[in-house]
Design a protein around this motif. Sequence first.
Motif, PDB file in Angstrom:
ATOM      1  N   MET A  28      -8.520  20.343  15.009  1.00  0.00           N
ATOM      2  CA  MET A  28      -9.511  21.627  14.663  1.00  0.00           C
ATOM      3  C   MET A  28      -8.799  22.888  14.797  1.00  0.00           C
ATOM      4  O   MET A  28      -9.219  23.452  14.156  1.00  0.00           O
ATOM      5  N   THR A  29      -7.822  22.965  15.747  1.00  0.00           N
ATOM      6  CA  THR A  29      -7.290  24.104  16.001  1.00  0.00           C
ATOM      7  C   THR A  29      -6.518  24.669  14.624  1.00  0.00           C
ATOM      8  O   THR A  29      -6.461  25.830  14.008  1.00  0.00           O
ATOM      9  N   ALA A  30      -5.755  23.633  14.329  1.00  0.00           N
ATOM     10  CA  ALA A  30      -4.999  23.828  12.881  1.00  0.00           C
ATOM     11  C   ALA A  30      -5.801  24.198  11.701  1.00  0.00           C
ATOM     12  O   ALA A  30      -5.547  25.009  10.993  1.00  0.00           O
ATOM     13  N   ARG A  31      -6.958  23.401  11.590  1.00  0.00           N
ATOM     14  CA  ARG A  31      -7.836  23.510  10.443  1.00  0.00           C
ATOM     15  C   ARG A  31      -8.419  25.041  10.491  1.00  0.00           C
ATOM     16  O   ARG A  31      -8.758  25.571   9.473  1.00  0.00           O
ATOM     17  N   ALA A  45      -8.736  30.753   8.757  1.00  0.00           N
ATOM     18  CA  ALA A  45      -8.464  31.987   8.903  1.00  0.00           C
ATOM     19  C   ALA A  45      -7.481  32.769   8.012  1.00  0.00           C
ATOM     20  O   ALA A  45      -7.814  33.877   7.444  1.00  0.00           O
ATOM     21  N   LYS A  46      -6.603  31.890   7.855  1.00  0.00           N
ATOM     22  CA  LYS A  46      -5.694  32.623   6.733  1.00  0.00           C
ATOM     23  C   LYS A  46      -6.178  32.702   5.294  1.00  0.00           C
ATOM     24  O   LYS A  46      -5.720  33.582   4.723  1.00  0.00           O
ATOM     25  N   ALA A  47      -7.074  31.661   5.092  1.00  0.00           N
ATOM     26  CA  ALA A  47      -7.421  31.654   3.722  1.00  0.00           C
ATOM     27  C   ALA A  47      -8.637  32.732   3.441  1.00  0.00           C
ATOM     28  O   ALA A  47      -8.732  33.298   2.282  1.00  0.00           O
TER      29      ALA A  47
END
Length: 201
Positions: free
Chosen positions: A190-193, A198-200
């Motif tokens: 979840m943290t990674a997704r 956020a980057k996108a």
Amino acid sequence: MSRKPKIALVIGSTRDTRFAEKPAQWMLEQAQARTDMDVELVDLKDFDLPLFNEAASNMWMPSSDPKAVAWQEKMDEFDGYIFTVAEYNHSITGALKNALDQAYTQWVRKPMTAIAYGGTGGARALEHLRGIAVELQMVPIRHAVHIGGGDFMAVHPMGKNGPISDIEAHIAPSAKTALDDLVWWANATMTARDADQAKAA
């Protein structure tokens, strides 16, 4: 990230005489007793999925069948999965395989575990499921619950048909370990997704 992982417990058999509901209800109780996840029982029978007949998986183009789309939308709600795994001829049920094929993007980078059952504890079927999960870009965790041998016959209708509580002492430690791992991986993914989104943005 402060929200708890939302986990689907998927009943992976649709036979009228299925055993799956019994172990699924027991596993649901184990998960609901925890405070570090929210869990929902999802029954394949409720979705009446057709056999996969799309031009391609939804990784490559949107699905056209409304039932497939409804299934995808439901699976998209979750951060991880627990599958009930019946062993049919050394593999998973056709219904579960079809349900897995009817989605793709919904599974990606989410963890899965299982409660498996059969003469050998559903081990062969679960290994097949883990291979499918890898191809669907899930995160199959090591630990799972296996109901096999004498325990299986103690609770199955073709045996003594006792309650799962009769064998709980044998399988509860595995359930705790599997759920501990599932929550850890659900939080990590979840943290990674969230970071990717956020980057996108």
